[in-house]
Scaffold this motif. Structure first.
Motif, PDB file in Angstrom:
ATOM      1  N   GLN A  94      50.127  39.549  36.075  1.00 12.70           N
ATOM      2  CA  GLN A  94      50.877  39.081  37.249  1.00 12.70           C
ATOM      3  C   GLN A  94      50.376  37.717  37.704  1.00 12.70           C
ATOM      4  O   GLN A  94      51.169  36.842  38.059  1.00 12.70           O
ATOM      5  CB  GLN A  94      50.751  40.095  38.391  1.00 12.70           C
ATOM      6  CG  GLN A  94      51.461  41.394  38.133  1.00 12.70           C
ATOM      7  CD  GLN A  94      51.076  42.484  39.126  1.00 12.70           C
ATOM      8  OE1 GLN A  94      49.981  42.492  39.693  1.00 12.70           O
ATOM      9  NE2 GLN A  94      51.984  43.431  39.332  1.00 12.70           N
TER      10      GLN A  94
ATOM     11  N   GLY B 180      52.099  44.393  44.808  1.00 15.01           N
ATOM     12  CA  GLY B 180      51.789  43.021  45.202  1.00 15.01           C
ATOM     13  C   GLY B 180      51.016  42.904  46.498  1.00 15.01           C
ATOM     14  O   GLY B 180      50.582  41.822  46.867  1.00 15.01           O
TER      15      GLY B 180
ATOM     16  N   LYS C   8      51.453  34.944  35.362  1.00 14.65           N
ATOM     17  CA  LYS C   8      52.874  34.645  35.541  1.00 14.65           C
ATOM     18  C   LYS C   8      53.117  33.858  36.834  1.00 14.65           C
ATOM     19  O   LYS C   8      53.947  32.955  36.875  1.00 14.65           O
ATOM     20  CB  LYS C   8      53.669  35.955  35.564  1.00 14.65           C
ATOM     21  CG  LYS C   8      55.155  35.776  35.658  1.00 14.65           C
ATOM     22  CD  LYS C   8      55.865  37.121  35.606  1.00 14.65           C
ATOM     23  CE  LYS C   8      57.361  36.949  35.728  1.00 14.65           C
ATOM     24  NZ  LYS C   8      58.066  38.227  35.709  1.00 14.65           N
TER      25      LYS C   8
ATOM     26  N   GLY D  45      46.906  40.379  42.297  1.00 11.69           N
ATOM     27  CA  GLY D  45      47.576  41.187  41.288  1.00 11.69           C
ATOM     28  C   GLY D  45      46.731  41.379  40.052  1.00 11.69           C
ATOM     29  O   GLY D  45      45.544  41.063  40.017  1.00 11.69           O
TER      30      GLY D  45
END
Length: 120
Positions: A96, A69, A99, A92
């Motif tokens: 990622q 991250g 999301k 990301g």
């Protein structure tokens, strides 16, 4: 002064944490201090050294784009929603980002579609 040159030393790394906090480090020693201060484990510390280009990445490559991250500021991507004037930080991989960014799953049909959008 308007000449377009950076005011930061060229060796300075601008690390962006998963919390979107930017940390400025000039050397391995400064990174070591940041790792100590933030209580980062040794595996992530090694990945951050790789991210900064101060440690090889396995097969002889120097540097990496992401580390749990974390990324470098110049690699951060920005998303703007249609009709909005604000930007969203996108850090990301495509999955990622889909999301983490509210509503993005609804407007992108797949991780591959988002990846194409991010990579131009």
């Amino acid at each position: 002064d308007g000449d377009g040159r950076s005011k930061w030393p060229p060796s300075m790394k601008k690390l962006v944490s998963p919390e979107h906090i930017v940390y400025f480090v000039n050397s391995r020693d400064e990174l070591k201090e940041l790792v100590r201060r933030l209580r980062i484990d040794e595996k992530l510390a090694g990945n951050l050294r790789q991210l900064c280009g101060w440690q090889e990445v396995g097969d002889g490559h120097s540097g990496r784009g992401l580390a749990s991250g974390w990324t470098l500021l110049h690699l951060v991507r920005w998303l703007r929603r249609d009709g909005m004037e604000t930007y969203i930080v996108a850090i990301g991989t495509a999955p990622q980002i889909r999301k983490a960014v509210p509503g993005l799953k609804e407007v992108t049909s797949s991780d591959d579609q988002l990846k194409k959008l991010l990579n131009g």
